[in-house]
Design a protein around this motif. Structure first.
Motif, short mmCIF file in Angstrom:
data_model
loop_
_atom_site.label_atom_id
_atom_site.label_comp_id
_atom_site.label_asym_id
_atom_site.label_seq_id
_atom_site.Cartn_x
_atom_site.Cartn_y
_atom_site.Cartn_z
N ARG A 123 -3.02 11.40 -4.39
CA ARG A 123 -3.51 10.26 -5.15
C ARG A 123 -4.78 10.57 -5.92
O ARG A 123 -5.75 11.05 -5.36
CB ARG A 123 -3.74 9.07 -4.23
CG ARG A 123 -3.00 7.85 -4.69
CD ARG A 123 -3.54 6.60 -4.06
NE ARG A 123 -4.87 6.34 -4.53
CZ ARG A 123 -5.91 6.15 -3.73
NH1 ARG A 123 -5.77 6.22 -2.44
NH2 ARG A 123 -7.09 5.88 -4.24
N ILE B 187 -0.25 10.82 0.70
CA ILE B 187 -1.07 9.87 -0.04
C ILE B 187 -2.50 10.40 -0.17
O ILE B 187 -3.18 10.20 -1.19
CB ILE B 187 -1.03 8.48 0.61
CG1 ILE B 187 -0.95 7.42 -0.48
CG2 ILE B 187 -2.22 8.21 1.49
CD1 ILE B 187 -0.57 6.07 0.01
N PHE C 48 3.22 5.10 -5.91
CA PHE C 48 2.70 6.30 -6.57
C PHE C 48 2.77 6.20 -8.08
O PHE C 48 2.42 7.14 -8.78
CB PHE C 48 3.46 7.54 -6.09
CG PHE C 48 3.17 7.92 -4.67
CD1 PHE C 48 2.01 8.61 -4.35
CD2 PHE C 48 4.02 7.56 -3.65
CE1 PHE C 48 1.73 8.95 -3.05
CE2 PHE C 48 3.74 7.90 -2.34
CZ PHE C 48 2.59 8.60 -2.03
#
Lengths: 337, 275
Positions: A144, A140, A82
């Motif tokens: 993201r 995610i 990340f």
């Protein structure tokens, strides 16, 4: 001081922590007695020491070692994935997802009086793994954005998954039988108290295997810190790398949760301190995180079972007490920087 | 010899055409500069050529190989990319950052790595920054450190492609010229280089080929002398700007100024402007 001497220090700390964990407890052993236990040169009247050290304390120390190393290294990997030093498996909800899925299995099966037989052995860790993977996938997908991950989105995604898992577990608690209820409570505040040789037989090779595998990815993780597109331009096969890392991290989180419940913040504290000493390069960071994470969890667990003896504090409470101030400090420094 | 060829590539996002039917060839030995206003599609084109848009239609060939057929390490050994944005928040030293560039290199011998790093540190004037941590550097120093990393990736490759999105962004005047002179040297060595710039005069002085972009298309391509003229520049950057060519020691430079109408507004009496 040369940076690689950190590894020597970490190894020394780990050995010292393990000896401490073996010697300290309701009945403390002197170094001489510990030596006699390990070499099998005890007098007959001291046989209880043998039992305490080898059947109670040794499996517990080994579990703390494997889980501590794995939590801390998984933190390092998530932070690279990340590109954010605040990413950590319990904050992101990955551990929460695993705990909820495992709890669901534990409560629902007796409730429906299903006969699962041999499935019982692998079903619990397997459902924990599914929970962890699902939570990781959701985080995610939500958090993201191109090159870097936005801190607030990441943490908010983690908060909502944790809230959902918490609500789910609370719901299960109202449905659960007394026996299952005890296990559930234990899970939400991690504890190494259930460690025995049979739990270790599966968990230890798995966790140590992941710990030994991860340093192979060091170079690719370094590249990942530049951004996903940049790493791809450097020649990293980015999609397969991400899949592999998420699977390994979820597997590690699920295994630790199934064996010891949620133990938070180890994956935040250790990588943060080590990056200050070593810089962000993963070649040293990953092995060092393994050694220091293992040592820290062994010490924390030893403290958890001795400070208020004969009562035992869940070790997750202690790691949270250490980790939360650091976490808040990190958040604050991000605002002032 | 074309090292990178794009034929009729298009990129669409959310119903908006970012790049329309664009073809371009990058030849070995050539420094090719992209000029155009903000939003013209320079970054989109550079990203498409570096394989970053999975939805890009058309064909891109690296040498003779169609792009998706080469995997990431194979592409990385023949093409290096400097993106416009820089998201690195972790405290690598400049030397460590540059070492990342050697990730896909075939020649991993420590001696080669050391030599390549020393060479790119010198070429980008970052040798004195080698042990400094990246987040402590100024904008221009970071840019040069990133450029050094990109160069390290293909330094020992005879015919590599460099795709550079605003390589001189936030560099001081002296370093702008250092970097462009370096790119010309690398082109002479056999590289094919595509760089987007905002400085007209740097393009005029250093580029062997210039492409002008507007609204997702390349509207003109050729040598700076043939492509850059006042009407084209006006249509690109605004009709109310004036462009005057100045011949200086055999090279043509451009003087840019706002037309009187625009400057008049700026100097007008504030009271009058309000009424």
């Amino acid at each position: 001081m040369h940076r690689s001497s950190i590894l020597t220090i970490g190894f020394t700390l780990l050995v010292a922590a393990a000896l401490l964990g073996l010697a300290v407890g309701a009945s403390a052993l002197t170094p001489v007695q510990l030596w006699q236990v390990t070499t099998g040169t005890l007098t007959r009247s001291d046989d209880w020491m043998h039992a305490v050290v080898l059947d109670v304390r040794l499996p517990r120390v080994l579990l703390a070692l494997a889980i501590g190393a794995s939590l801390s290294q998984s933190g390092v990997v998530l932070q690279a994935l990340f590109r954010n030093p605040l990413a950590e498996q319990s904050l992101l909800g990955i551990s929460g997802g695993a705990a909820f899925a495992a709890a669901a299995w534990l409560v629902v099966v007796p409730l429906l009086s299903l006969q699962t037989g041999w499935l019982d052995l692998i079903a619990l860790p397997l459902s924990a793994l599914l929970g962890a993977l699902l939570a990781a996938w959701v985080v995610i997908r939500i958090a993201r954005t191109g090159s870097a991950t936005d801190v607030s989105t990441l943490l908010l995604a983690g908060i909502s998954i944790n809230a959902l898992a918490g609500a789910g577990i609370a719901l299960l608690q109202t449905l659960a039988s007394d026996a299952a209820l005890r296990d559930l409570t234990l899970w939400f505040y991690g504890s190494l108290g259930r460690a025995g040789w049979s739990e270790l037989a599966v968990g230890l090779p798995l966790l140590l295997g992941i710990s030994l595998w991860l340093p192979r990815e060091a170079q690719a993780l370094d590249a990942l810190l530049l951004g996903e597109a940049e790493a791809a331009h450097l020649g990293v096969r980015i999609e397969s790398l991400k899949r592999r890392l998420l699977l390994l991290v979820s597997l590690a989180a699920a295994t630790s949760v199934a064996l010891a419940g949620i133990i938070g913040f180890i994956g935040l504290i250790v990588p943060h301190l080590l990056r200050r000493l070593l810089g962000p390069g993963h070649r040293l960071l990953l092995p060092a995180a393994g050694l220091f994470g293992a040592a820290l969890l062994i010490v924390a667990d030893t403290a958890a079972r001795t400070v208020f003896a004969p009562l035992e504090v869940p070790v997750g409470v202690l790691t949270a007490l250490l980790g939360v101030p650091l976490f808040l400090g990190l958040l604050r420094s991000r605002h002032t920087a | 010899m074309s090292l990178l060829t794009a034929e009729k590539i298009s990129v669409e996002r959310a119903g908006r055409v970012l790049l329309a039917d664009t073809s371009i060839q990058l030849a070995a030995g050539e420094l090719h500069v992209l000029l155009g206003p903000n939003g013209a599609g320079k970054t989109t084109l550079l990203r498409a050529l570096s394989g970053e848009w999975p939805t890009c239609t058309g064909e891109i060939r690296l040498g003779n190989d169609v792009l998706p057929r080469l995997d990431a390490p194979q592409q990385a050994r023949r093409r290096a990319v400097l993106p416009q944005q820089d998201a690195l928040a972790f405290g690598f030293t400049v030397r460590e950052l540059i070492t990342l560039g050697r990730h896909a290199a075939i020649d991993h011998r420590p001696d080669t790595t050391k030599q390549v790093i020393a060479a790119v540190l010198q070429a980008t004037d970052t040798a004195h920054l080698a042990e400094r941590r990246y987040p402590e550097l100024s904008g221009g120093e970071r840019r040069r450190a990133q450029l050094a990393r990109v160069l390290a990736q293909v330094w020992d490759v005879p015919h590599a492609v460099l795709l550079l999105d605003e390589p001189v962004h936030s560099l001081d005047l002296g370093h702008q010229h250092t970097v462009l002179a370096l790119l010309r040297t690398l082109a002479a060595k056999g590289f094919a280089i595509l760089a987007s710039l905002h400085e007209l005069n740097l393009a005029a002085a250093y580029a062997q080929r210039v492409s002008l972009m507007q609204a997702g298309r390349i509207v003109a391509t050729g040598t700076p002398e043939t492509v850059l003229d006042s009407p084209r520049l006006k249509s690109l950057y605004g009709e109310d700007l004036s462009f005057t060519a100045i011949e200086n020691a055999g090279s043509r430079q451009w003087l840019t100024a706002a037309e009187p109408t625009r400057s008049a507004i700026r100097t007008a009496d504030p009271g009058a402007a309000r009424s």
